[in-house]
Scaffold this active site. Structure first.
Site, PDB file in Angstrom:
ATOM      1  N   HIS A 106      -6.607  -8.117  -3.313  1.00 34.60           N
ATOM      2  CA  HIS A 106      -7.811  -7.282  -3.439  1.00 34.60           C
ATOM      3  C   HIS A 106      -9.076  -8.141  -3.353  1.00 34.60           C
ATOM      4  O   HIS A 106     -10.074  -7.732  -2.773  1.00 34.60           O
ATOM      5  CB  HIS A 106      -7.795  -6.496  -4.752  1.00 34.60           C
ATOM      6  CG  HIS A 106      -6.558  -5.661  -4.917  1.00 34.60           C
ATOM      7  ND1 HIS A 106      -6.137  -5.183  -6.124  1.00 34.60           N
ATOM      8  CD2 HIS A 106      -5.644  -5.237  -3.997  1.00 34.60           C
ATOM      9  CE1 HIS A 106      -5.021  -4.497  -5.953  1.00 34.60           C
ATOM     10  NE2 HIS A 106      -4.695  -4.528  -4.681  1.00 34.60           N
ATOM     11  N   HIS A 264      -5.966   2.484  -0.046  1.00 32.88           N
ATOM     12  CA  HIS A 264      -5.637   1.251  -0.758  1.00 32.88           C
ATOM     13  C   HIS A 264      -4.664   0.390   0.051  1.00 32.88           C
ATOM     14  O   HIS A 264      -4.777  -0.844   0.051  1.00 32.88           O
ATOM     15  CB  HIS A 264      -5.060   1.521  -2.149  1.00 32.88           C
ATOM     16  CG  HIS A 264      -4.843   0.242  -2.885  1.00 32.88           C
ATOM     17  ND1 HIS A 264      -5.866  -0.424  -3.537  1.00 32.88           N
ATOM     18  CD2 HIS A 264      -3.749  -0.547  -2.995  1.00 32.88           C
ATOM     19  CE1 HIS A 264      -5.409  -1.559  -4.008  1.00 32.88           C
ATOM     20  NE2 HIS A 264      -4.120  -1.660  -3.710  1.00 32.88           N
ATOM     21  N   ASP A 268      -5.197  -3.457   1.042  1.00 33.96           N
ATOM     22  CA  ASP A 268      -4.208  -4.526   0.847  1.00 33.96           C
ATOM     23  C   ASP A 268      -3.963  -5.296   2.144  1.00 33.96           C
ATOM     24  O   ASP A 268      -3.908  -6.531   2.160  1.00 33.96           O
ATOM     25  CB  ASP A 268      -2.859  -3.926   0.410  1.00 33.96           C
ATOM     26  CG  ASP A 268      -2.790  -3.636  -1.079  1.00 33.96           C
ATOM     27  OD1 ASP A 268      -3.595  -4.178  -1.853  1.00 33.96           O
ATOM     28  OD2 ASP A 268      -1.890  -2.857  -1.463  1.00 33.96           O
ATOM     29  N   HIS A 291       3.348  -5.721   1.470  1.00 32.85           N
ATOM     30  CA  HIS A 291       2.803  -7.084   1.597  1.00 32.85           C
ATOM     31  C   HIS A 291       3.784  -7.981   2.343  1.00 32.85           C
ATOM     32  O   HIS A 291       3.392  -8.808   3.162  1.00 32.85           O
ATOM     33  CB  HIS A 291       2.557  -7.687   0.216  1.00 32.85           C
ATOM     34  CG  HIS A 291       1.562  -6.942  -0.595  1.00 32.85           C
ATOM     35  ND1 HIS A 291       0.227  -6.871  -0.269  1.00 32.85           N
ATOM     36  CD2 HIS A 291       1.695  -6.216  -1.729  1.00 32.85           C
ATOM     37  CE1 HIS A 291      -0.415  -6.152  -1.173  1.00 32.85           C
ATOM     38  NE2 HIS A 291       0.455  -5.740  -2.065  1.00 32.85           N
TER      39      HIS A 291
END
Ligand SMILES: [Zn+2]
Length: 333
Positions: A106, A264, A268, A291
């Protein structure tokens, strides 16, 4: 902005006839903070209270994390795809000795969005504070500190040919794009409060601040027990994450955007992509990806030298804005 892989002979434009040379463009310069600034908060996964300070750094430093609680305060880790050690639930960077910093994405996303190149991030614990689970508090810190333009031009990583990583129903891809970083993200959750969502943005400071920075991290109530047993989400709460139970959002304040969840995920991805060490000129597409998928894609891209090139970034002089956000209309030279 214009992106050139070779520096043109006349850096500030070409004379026309006998007219005085007209400055039509100038390099985009690297940026750091004007002054140091800090905050304190809880790590989302470790649950540990951490003090973080952001310090200005010299040109070409990049983003460096410094664990001042270890080895006499000298343990540093460069924010680079090469240092990704774990990406199960967040992005963890580690050096050869196993010294790590967790949940960098973030903060990295805020640096990308605000076009910050060089910062020393000092931490007295193992994880970047979660704050409210979004990038907005980091934007606030950057804006409070102020942004300083440096005297070394900024360079970007331009993707020259498509690359994709498929992982079952998940996929990530980078393909050539003419203008900065375009991010498309799709998600599809069984929990009906999330369901299917899509977002698409071209990343620039205004768009990042207004459309992406406030989107918070999220989790399913049904996953919380398993995450905690795995040593994760120990600091997670309704103050720093959206928690979903089937068709319900448990946070009293509700959502900040109808599609806050997918925004969001885009946030990311931007943070993870900044581990390239440079802004990226490409179209990124993520489908239900994590991720780990983005980290795998970065390794794949860097392993194929024909897939990318480094380019200078130029901007139209007429388009220079008075604030740090110096942007012009983008085009490929
Ligand atoms: Zn996140």
């Amino acid at each position: 902005m214009t992106f050139d892989s070779s520096t043109p002979p006349a850096a500030y434009g070409t004379p026309v006839g006998n007219a005085t040379p007209v400055e039509t463009r100038r390099p985009v310069f690297q940026k750091t903070l004007k002054t140091s600034i800090g905050c304190t908060g809880i790590g989302l996964h470790s649950g540990v209270r951490v003090a973080m300070k952001l310090h200005p750094a010299a040109p070409n430093t990049g983003i460096i994390f410094k664990r001042i609680d270890l080895i006499g305060g000298g343990a540093t880790i460069k924010a680079s795809w090469e240092h990704v050690a774990d990406s199960r639930m967040c992005t963890v960077l580690a050096d050869r000795n196993g010294i790590s910093v967790a949940t960098v994405e973030h903060l990295m996303s805020a640096f990308y969005g605000m076009e910050i190149d060089n910062v020393i991030v000092e931490l007295n614990g193992p994880e970047v504070p979660a704050m409210d689970g979004s990038a907005e508090p980091f934007i606030f810190l950057i804006e409070c500190a102020g942004v300083l333009e440096q005297d070394i031009p900024r360079r970007a990583l331009r993707i020259l040919k498509p690359h994709a990583h498929n992982n079952g129903a998940k996929s990530v891809a980078l393909s050539p794009w003419h203008e900065g970083l375009r991010v498309d993200f799709h998600i599809d959750f069984h929990a009906s409060a999330i369901g299917r969502q899509h977002c698409s943005f071209t990343v620039d400071p205004d768009t990042f601040r207004d459309e992406l920075s406030r989107a918070r991290t999220f989790g399913l109530l049904s996953d919380v027990t398993a995450l905690r047993e795995a040593g994760l989400a120990r600091g997670g709460s309704l103050t720093n994450a959206i928690v979903v139970d089937g068709d319900r959002v448990l946070n009293d304040e509700g959502l900040r955007h109808d599609n806050e969840f997918v925004r969001h995920k885009a946030l990311d991805a931007i943070g993870d992509l900044y581990l390239a060490g440079h802004p990226i000129i490409a179209h990124f597409t993520g489908r239900c990806s994590s991720h780990a998928d983005t980290a795998r894609l970065m390794r794949q891209v860097y392993a194929d030298r024909s897939c990318w090139e480094m380019v200078d970034i130029w901007q139209d002089v007429q388009a220079v804005a008075p604030w740090m956000n110096v942007r012009g209309r983008a085009a490929v030279a």
